[in-house]
Design an enzyme around this catalytic site. Sequence first.
Site, short mmCIF file in Angstrom:
data_model
loop_
_atom_site.label_atom_id
_atom_site.label_comp_id
_atom_site.label_asym_id
_atom_site.label_seq_id
_atom_site.Cartn_x
_atom_site.Cartn_y
_atom_site.Cartn_z
N ARG A 58 -0.80 -10.18 -73.37
CA ARG A 58 -0.61 -8.78 -73.03
C ARG A 58 0.03 -8.58 -71.65
NH1 ARG A 58 -4.46 -9.31 -76.59
NH2 ARG A 58 -4.89 -11.08 -75.29
N THR A 59 -0.54 -9.20 -70.62
CA THR A 59 -0.12 -8.87 -69.26
C THR A 59 1.35 -9.24 -69.03
OG1 THR A 59 -2.39 -9.28 -68.59
CG2 THR A 59 -0.77 -9.10 -66.82
N LYS A 86 6.60 -31.62 -61.77
CA LYS A 86 7.05 -32.74 -60.92
C LYS A 86 6.33 -32.70 -59.57
CE LYS A 86 11.74 -32.55 -62.84
NZ LYS A 86 13.13 -32.20 -62.50
N ARG A 108 0.46 -14.75 -61.87
CA ARG A 108 -0.86 -15.06 -62.44
C ARG A 108 -1.12 -16.53 -62.13
NH1 ARG A 108 -3.40 -13.73 -68.29
NH2 ARG A 108 -3.68 -11.78 -67.17
N HIS A 137 -7.99 -8.68 -61.13
CA HIS A 137 -6.91 -8.39 -62.09
C HIS A 137 -6.65 -6.88 -61.96
CE1 HIS A 137 -4.37 -8.44 -65.46
NE2 HIS A 137 -5.13 -9.00 -66.38
C1 NCD Z 1 -7.95 -11.01 -69.40
C2 NCD Z 1 -7.50 -11.97 -68.35
O1 NCD Z 1 -6.61 -12.80 -68.53
O2 NCD Z 1 -8.09 -11.88 -67.28
N1 NCD Z 1 -7.01 -10.62 -70.31
C3 NCD Z 1 -6.00 -9.75 -69.94
O3 NCD Z 1 -5.32 -9.92 -68.96
N2 NCD Z 1 -5.83 -8.67 -70.71
C4 NCD Z 1 -9.28 -11.34 -69.97
C5 NCD Z 1 -9.51 -12.65 -70.68
O4 NCD Z 1 -8.76 -13.61 -70.58
O5 NCD Z 1 -10.55 -12.71 -71.36
#
Ligand code: NCD
Length: 311
Positions: A58-59, A86, A108, A137
Site C-alpha cells: 500500500r504505502t 554489494k 522505508r 509511520h
Molecule cells: C503497516 C506497516 O508496514 O507498518 N502497513 C502499512 O504500511 N499499511 C503495518 C504492517 O506491516 O502490519
Amino acid sequence: MPLSSRHLLGIEGMPIGDIELILSTARSFSEIATRPIKKVPTLRGRSIINLFYEASTRTRSSFEIAAKRLSADILNFSVSTSSVGKGETLVDTARNLESMSPEIIVLRHQAAGAPWLLAETCRECSIVNAGDGMHEHPTQALLDAYTILERKGSIRDLKVAIVGDISHSRVARSNTYLLTKMGARVWICGPPTLIPLEFGQLGAAVTFHLEEALADADVVMMLRTQRERQNEVFFPSVREYFRLFGLSRERMRATREDAIIMHPGPINRGVEIDPDVADGDHSVILNQVTNGLAVRMAVLYLLLGAGEEES
Ligand code: NCD
C-alpha cells in the site's frame, strides 16, 4: 514554507497546526480521484524517489500514485537489485541519489531512526518517513485520522481501541501520538508480551482484556501480529491468539452500534480479524487505502512549498 519542517519524520514532535494543514489539504485533493482524468499539473518538473528497504504494498504504491496524480516524476528505487547488496550503506546510497537532485526521498527502513539520519545527511532534499522499524509511520497515522474524521466528524473524546501486536507496530505508536494530540481516548490492547510499558506514558489506557478495550468503542483499529519482527514466541498459538484478541462479529457487539473497524493492512484473516468483520459493513479498511492517496498528495505538495503562494 507552509509546514513547520522541511521533512516529515514522525508524529511525535509534529505541531497540531501541521497535522490540521495536511488533513485539510488532503480534503481538497480527494476530489481529484473522482475526475475522469485524475491528474493535475501542480508538481510538474519535481522529482521524488521511493527508497524502500522493506516490503510494502500500500504505502509504496500510494506514494507513487500520489506523485503521479500531481505530475511529479517518481523513481521507485529497487533495493534488491541495487548496490545495497554489494555493501553500500544507507547514507552513501542516499548521498548518491541526492546527487541526482530529487526534491523528496520517501524512505522505508527496518532501522528505527533511519529517516532522521538521512535528514541530517541530505542537505538539499526533504525526507519523508514511510515507516522506520518499530518506531513511526506518520503518513499511516495521518490517513487514519483523515478516515476517522470522514466518518465521525471529530476525533475529540472518541474511544479508539488499538488492538494486537503493539510492540512491533509503528502504526500503533504514530496513531497513539496523533490521536491523543487530537483529544481521543486511546485504549491499547493485546497480550502482555506484546505491549511495551511506555504506552501508558503516551497518554493511552492499557488493557490485556479485549472486552474492556471494545466496550463502547467508536473506532477499533486491529493490527497484524508481525511475525517477521518476532524472534521469540509471544503467544502460544494462532488459535489461542484469535480466541483472546481476534475480532469476530460476536465480539463487535460490545462496541458502539456505529463503530468503525480499521486495519492498516496487510490483514491476516482468521488471525487478528474474522473475514466477516474485515469485509463487513463497519469496515473502512479499503477507505483507508483510498484516503492514503489524498493524504500523501497533500504531504508531497506541502513539503515542496507548493502551498506558499496561497498562505
Ligand atoms: C503497516 C506497516 O508496514 O507498518 N502497513 C502499512 O504500511 N499499511 C503495518 C504492517 O506491516 O502490519
